[in-house]
Design a protein around this motif. Structure first.
Motif, PDB file in Angstrom:
ATOM      1  N   TYR A 184       1.031  -1.158  -0.021  1.00 25.53           N
ATOM      2  CA  TYR A 184       0.035  -0.078   0.032  1.00 25.53           C
ATOM      3  C   TYR A 184       0.906   1.270  -0.024  1.00 25.53           C
ATOM      4  O   TYR A 184       1.933   1.247   0.983  1.00 25.53           O
ATOM      5  N   GLY A 202      -0.781   7.910   0.194  1.00 26.63           N
ATOM      6  CA  GLY A 202      -0.947   9.316  -0.689  1.00 26.63           C
ATOM      7  C   GLY A 202      -0.472   8.963  -2.172  1.00 26.63           C
ATOM      8  O   GLY A 202      -0.356   9.837  -3.040  1.00 26.63           O
ATOM      9  N   LEU A 231      -8.110  10.789   6.036  1.00 24.41           N
ATOM     10  CA  LEU A 231      -9.011   9.865   5.486  1.00 24.41           C
ATOM     11  C   LEU A 231      -9.755  10.305   4.319  1.00 24.41           C
ATOM     12  O   LEU A 231     -10.280   9.886   3.447  1.00 24.41           O
ATOM     13  N   LEU A 262      -9.062   9.157   0.991  1.00 25.87           N
ATOM     14  CA  LEU A 262      -9.733   7.744   0.639  1.00 25.87           C
ATOM     15  C   LEU A 262     -10.676   8.181  -0.525  1.00 25.87           C
ATOM     16  O   LEU A 262     -11.194   7.393  -1.262  1.00 25.87           O
ATOM     17  N   VAL A 275      -6.964   6.745  -2.241  1.00 26.64           N
ATOM     18  CA  VAL A 275      -5.676   6.194  -1.262  1.00 26.64           C
ATOM     19  C   VAL A 275      -5.793   6.964  -0.104  1.00 26.64           C
ATOM     20  O   VAL A 275      -6.090   8.475   0.010  1.00 26.64           O
ATOM     21  N   PHE A 276      -5.392   6.606   1.179  1.00 24.17           N
ATOM     22  CA  PHE A 276      -5.021   7.141   2.349  1.00 24.17           C
ATOM     23  C   PHE A 276      -4.129   8.194   2.085  1.00 24.17           C
ATOM     24  O   PHE A 276      -3.087   7.762   1.431  1.00 24.17           O
ATOM     25  N   PHE A 277      -4.387   9.345   2.825  1.00 25.77           N
ATOM     26  CA  PHE A 277      -3.610  10.482   2.836  1.00 25.77           C
ATOM     27  C   PHE A 277      -3.282  11.241   1.326  1.00 25.77           C
ATOM     28  O   PHE A 277      -2.303  11.980   1.255  1.00 25.77           O
ATOM     29  N   LEU A 278      -4.156  10.619   0.445  1.00 27.61           N
ATOM     30  CA  LEU A 278      -3.962  11.530  -0.938  1.00 27.61           C
ATOM     31  C   LEU A 278      -4.339  12.834  -0.884  1.00 27.61           C
ATOM     32  O   LEU A 278      -5.307  13.207  -0.247  1.00 27.61           O
TER      33      LEU A 278
END
Lengths: 493, 150
Positions: A56, A59, B87, B90, B94-97
């Motif tokens: 994963y 970001g 969050l 998401l 994607v997490f932290f996008l």
């Protein structure tokens, strides 16, 4: 969906202080909900692994520039250990924590601890591993001091000083690695070190020494064990169970193995260091344990001794040895947590942990007594309980690797362990005492529930050890045996 | 029984400087993505402005503006906000996008969620540091009373 293991407990930790302002009971509901969800996801992760290693990118940034998370066999094993014990300790806390004044604070710290532990396990980035390791450590310093009596504060301070020394050693090693290869992604470090010239050999050697000292302090292997016998008894019982069952394994054994096997490379020298550290820990831990009269302190010394088995098994470096070591790691988390929860419920009901003052509790506390008997037999290595199989595998592996002395020490330590647990059974549960323990009641329901589940798991892991080894332990030991190929698996090509 | 806090001169000067320090902290937070500084440094400066008040006017005067419950709530809110921003990624999968528009480089309104992250960090750090200071001040009071009796 790997970050879920960090998202859930971290969000819970920040929600609890706000939520508990308007509803007192919301802290424990939130924390237990988070614990249950984490357990579900960690069991689900066994099936994620079926299709190979999962990656994963946080970001969307690909390594070596971004932060990555990875899921392989070792990760799955540790996720199950962390979240299983974490969830049961949280259930146990529902009743137990009523003795303390601020449950909201306790649950906040506990959630942070879970976030840190899960983060250490899923991280594929060396510096991120360090950050989560610090989150775990700081939450555990605070939780050890949670009673705020003189004993707890002293233990916590000692733990804090030695833990910080360990963190600094680890940070120094990470800094050295960053200086020489200019990257922090574990797989990338491993690849760069392998590709670079012979001058990097010195750096590898130096960093190995620093990592063994740093993670050795966190694991409490014998020359570095001074903080453990104070810190583990001083914490609240569910936290003691977490410390002994999970924390020293995750930020100690797991991190050490990951760094040594998959980044720096496992050599003959490291193998003999592990074997000797393991043998010394086994012997010294158990010999110090047998003279203790404080219930939890005795258990704490046994943690040192049992972690010695784990490190010894892994240090043998053979597939069988590593499997035995990892299986013992899992089993130890089950029975040692159970024993600490037993000690907690005895203390909850009688108000003391001194073995001389206790006695004859098998009538008044039947469930605690029965579960502690199962745990004692497991830790002493009596068939068919789970501890027997893992010790057997380690001993067979030792003889196969021609390490006769190590195998004999394993057997000997097993016998002394049995002796000291007979002492606990006799003094706490079996012997007859006049009146002193009259009116002692069994612990409340939630505490009994946690202990019963752990006891059932101890028996189940013993009876079903073959399918269990195949599904969980084998992938984990394969991940370690993959060694430096880890880089290829993570980065592709 | 003398008045709480320090002398008149200190109080007078503090009244003038405290708002300037606060403003400077806000500036550092909001320009975190284009100049040196950011949420942590700005949070520390803003916490210092409140600590300044405690030193000059005594604990009670400062706590009247910002009491312990509020500090604790703001701190958790900061953490929660940061978590929420992560969050939010998401939504893009994607997490932290960083899903917000990035804007033009070196302008105040640029770099997407980084500004929001800085604000969240500022809440967390500022409130956390001030809470630590209050806790230390509360610990100091009983010790002083004991000395007074001697």
């Amino acid at each position: 969906m790997l970050p879920i293991f960090v998202i859930i407990p971290l969000g819970c930790a920040f929600l609890i202080p706000i939520a508990s302002k308007w509803r007192k009971g919301s802290a424990q509901i939130l924390a237990n909900l988070a614990g249950g969800l984490l357990l579900l996801f960690s069991i689900k992760s066994i099936f994620w692994l079926k299709t190979g290693i999962k990656l994963y990118y946080l970001g969307g940034w690909k390594p070596p520039f971004g932060i990555a998370m990875a899921l392989d066999g070792m990760t799955v094993l540790m996720l199950i250990v962390v979240n299983l014990i974490g969830c049961l300790a949280l259930v146990y806390s529902i009743d137990y924590i009523k003795r303390y004044t601020s449950p909201a604070l306790y649950y906040t710290l506990f959630s942070l601890l879970l976030a840190g532990l899960n983060g250490v396990v899923v991280s594929a980035d060396l510096f991120n591993l360090f950050v989560f390791l610090e989150i775990t450590s700081i939450a555990s310093y605070a939780l050890v001091a949670f009673g705020t009596e003189a004993e707890e504060l002293e233990a916590s301070f000692k733990y804090l000083v030695l833990g910080s020394v360990a963190s600094i050693l680890i940070l120094l090693a990470i800094g050295m690695l960053l200086g020489s290869v200019s990257t922090l992604n574990m797989a990338d470090i491993s690849r760069s070190l392998a590709a670079s010239s012979s001058s990097s050999k010195d750096i590898i050697l130096y960093c190995t020494a620093l990592f063994i000292m740093g993670f050795g302090l966190k694991t409490a292997l014998v020359p570095f064990h001074a903080w453990l016998p104070d810190a583990h008894p001083a914490a609240p019982a569910p936290m003691s169970a977490m410390l002994s069952g999970v924390v020293i394994k995750t930020i100690g054994v797991y991190a050490l193995c990951r760094v040594v096997f998959n980044i720096l490379g496992f050599t003959q020298m490291i193998s003999s260091i592990f074997i000797w550290l393991g043998i010394i820990s086994m012997l010294v831990g158990v010999l110090l344990a047998i003279g203790q009269w404080d219930f939890k302190r005795l258990l704490a010394y046994h943690s040192i001794s049992q972690i010695g088995y784990v490190i010894f098994g892994i240090g043998l470096g053979t597939p069988l040895g590593i499997m035995g070591g990892l299986f013992h790691l899992f089993n130890h988390s089950l029975f040692k947590s159970l024993l600490f929860l037993n000690a907690g419920s005895v203390e909850y009901s009688t108000g003391t942990r001194q073995l001389e003052k206790l006695g004859g509790l098998s009538k008044q506390m039947p469930v605690t007594s029965a579960t502690s008997l199962i745990a004692s037999l497991s830790i002493a290595g009596i068939p068919p309980f789970c501890g027997f199989w893992s010790k057997l595998v380690i001993i067979i592996a030792a003889f196969q690797a021609n390490n006769i002395a190590g195998g004999v020490v394993c057997v000997l330590v097993g016998i002394i362990t049995l002796a000291s647990f007979l002492k606990i059974q006799k003094y706490v549960f079996i012997r007859k005492v006049e009146e002193a323990m009259a009116g002692v009641k069994e612990a409340p329901l939630y505490m009994l529930f946690s202990m019963a589940v752990l006891a059932v798991l101890c028996v189940a892991a013993g009876l079903l050890f073959l399918p269990f080894m195949d599904t969980i332990i084998k992938p984990a030991s394969d991940a370690l045996l993959e060694g430096l190929n880890y880089a290829g698996l993570i980065l592709g090509t | 029984m003398k008045e709480a806090g320090m002398s008149l001169i200190v109080k007078r000067i503090t009244k003038i400087t405290v708002s300037l320090i606060f403003l400077y902290g806000v500036y550092i937070v909001l320009h975190g993505h284009i100049t040196p500084g950011g949420g942590f440094a700005g949070g520390v400066i803003i916490a210092l402005s409140f600590i300044h008040l405690v030193l000059a006017f005594g604990k009670e005067a400062a706590l009247k503006r910002l009491n312990e419950t509020a500090v604790s709530a703001i701190e958790s809110l900061g953490g929660l906000l940061f978590w929420g921003i992560a969050l939010l990624g998401l939504l893009g999968g994607v997490f932290f996008l960083n899903i917000l528009p990035k804007g033009r480089i070196f302008h105040l309104f640029s770099s997407g969620t980084i500004v929001l992250c800085n604000i969240a960090i500022f809440l967390k750090v500022g409130a956390g540091l001030f809470a630590i200071f209050i806790a230390l001040a509360a610990m100091r009071m009983p010790a002083e009373k004991k000395e007074g009796k001697k």
